[in-house]
Design a protein around this motif. Structure first.
Motif, PDB file in Angstrom:
ATOM      1  N   GLU A 165       2.630  -3.297  -3.856  1.00 14.96           N
ATOM      2  CA  GLU A 165       3.298  -2.001  -3.707  1.00 14.96           C
ATOM      3  C   GLU A 165       2.707  -1.191  -2.559  1.00 14.96           C
ATOM      4  O   GLU A 165       3.310  -0.237  -2.100  1.00 14.96           O
ATOM      5  N   TRP A 166       1.516  -1.543  -2.118  1.00 12.68           N
ATOM      6  CA  TRP A 166       0.846  -0.709  -1.131  1.00 12.68           C
ATOM      7  C   TRP A 166       0.682  -1.465   0.170  1.00 12.68           C
ATOM      8  O   TRP A 166      -0.210  -1.874   0.642  1.00 12.68           O
TER       9      TRP A 166
ATOM     10  N   PRO B  51      -3.919   4.037  -2.688  1.00  6.69           N
ATOM     11  CA  PRO B  51      -3.218   5.108  -3.410  1.00  6.69           C
ATOM     12  C   PRO B  51      -4.190   6.149  -3.918  1.00  6.69           C
ATOM     13  O   PRO B  51      -5.378   5.866  -4.149  1.00  6.69           O
TER      14      PRO B  51
ATOM     15  N   TRP C  63      -2.437   0.481  -9.690  1.00  9.02           N
ATOM     16  CA  TRP C  63      -1.908   0.078  -8.391  1.00  9.02           C
ATOM     17  C   TRP C  63      -1.469  -1.381  -8.453  1.00  9.02           C
ATOM     18  O   TRP C  63      -1.932  -2.163  -9.272  1.00  9.02           O
TER      19      TRP C  63
END
Length: 380
Positions: free
Chosen positions: A379-380, A174, A375
């Motif tokens: 989620e990534w 991110p 982060w």
């Protein structure tokens, strides 16, 4: 063994990393490293004098996390920062630069990175992409790091990042935009003086320049800040030898200040920031910057009577307004005179003539991106 730059250079190829960085080969290496599909590669820049890094064990732990003899560099002085970045970007081909130090360390790293990239574009005709910046809070106040939600010991932040993103495609990492200001002295005809432009996040006018010098006499960190504010309050209210000797440095200033065209003929100080301006963890936030806010926020203190100014200090360290203070949530240009501070670093007027030079602070068009600390691997 912890390596300074001189020791580190023995592990570099014989080619000068700066020459490599300004060559088509070096620029091509940076372009390839920053491709969306490229694997995450971290280059670590360490300031061995930063408060949390004075113990060599911490630096060794950080270096071990990155791994490899070419993955991290200590920068014992400002002259070594450009060379270190050149190697990490073009020799190691890092696409994430982890900067471990305080706000001043980040300031000098960012300016060296932007200058190196500009020079590479002039030399080759290609503007190399900028790496993501991972801020590791190793300094005293770490204002920019807290804005990006980076908290805790630097080795914990770096270890967590490598656990979640090490070896992953760069596209998974991110990125949060870090807006910047540009400060530069100008000639009387309005043209920018060559070599005076600097980028930064938190600007302070002449009062901040002198206050930082005085603050340093009381020790670093929050204890030193508390001592400085106590002495300032005592001197302005009751008088003191220090106040009698040094009070002239803190204004009022009678060279004009303008904020987006609004003019102040007398003022005590001005602060501008592109990030949340926080003087203590979780409290004393004087400027809040919403995500993606344009321009920069400005706070002007136009109260010039010393006792009344001192009584404003609690208000200046909070988000609330107060008589004698004007807030500009979004501004795009300051025009003023005198020495200044950026990210806690002090800059004096260049020795060009006897008159004070105009200083312009503007919104930068540079797009710098940092890794946000909030982060989540899922989620990534």
């Amino acid at each position: 063994m912890v390596r300074g730059l001189g020791e580190f250079r023995r592990t570099m190829p014989s080619d000068d990393p700066l020459r490599l960085a300004l060559s088509p080969t070096g620029v091509a290496a940076r372009v390839a490293a920053c491709a969306e599909s490229a694997r995450v590669c971290v280059g670590l820049l360490l300031n061995p004098r930063a408060r949390r890094l004075v113990r060599s064990g911490v630096r060794q732990e950080l270096g071990a996390l990155v791994g490899g003899r070419d993955g991290w560099v200590e920068t014992p002085d400002l002259a070594s920062v450009r060379r270190a970045l050149a190697w990490l970007l073009c020799g190691r081909r890092a696409n994430v630069i982890a900067v471990c130090g305080g706000d001043g360390t980040l300031h000098h790293a960012v300016n060296a990175l932007l200058e190196l990239s500009h020079e590479a574009e002039v030399a080759t005709g290609v503007r190399p992409p900028l790496p993501r910046i991972l801020i590791l809070n190793g300094g005293t106040l770490n204002i920019v790091g807290r804005t990006t939600q980076i908290h805790g010991p630097p080795q914990r932040t770096l270890g967590r990042f490598l656990r979640d993103f090490g070896g992953a495609p760069l596209s998974r990492v991110p990125a949060r935009r870090l807006p910047l200001m540009e400060a530069a002295w100008t000639a009387p005809d309005g043209t920018q003086l060559p070599g005076t432009r600097r980028h930064g996040f938190v600007f302070g006018s002449e009062a901040a320049f002198h206050a930082l010098e005085l603050y340093g006499r009381f020790g670093a960190g929050y204890v030193g800040l508390a001592r400085f504010l106590f002495e300032l309050t005592r001197g302005a209210t009751f008088g003191s030898a220090l106040w009698d000797r040094e009070a002239w440095k803190l204004g009022p200033y009678t060279t004009p200040l303008t904020v987006d065209g609004r003019r102040y003929d007398r003022y005590s100080g001005v602060v501008a920031s592109t990030v949340d301006l926080t003087l203590a963890v979780g409290s004393a936030r004087s400027i809040r910057r919403p995500l993606h806010a344009p321009g920069f926020a400005v706070r002007v203190v136009w109260e010039t009577d010393p006792p009344r100014f001192v009584r404003l200090i609690p208000a200046l360290m909070s988000e609330g307004g107060a008589p004698g203070v004007d807030d500009f949530p979004v501004a795009r240009r300051l025009d003023l005179f005198g020495p200044y501070t950026l990210d806690g670093e002090c800059f004096s007027q260049p020795a060009v003539g006897a008159d004070r030079l105009p200083l312009a602070v503007t919104e930068s068009q540079v797009r710098l991106h940092a890794v946000p600390g909030d982060w989540g691997a899922n989620e990534w």
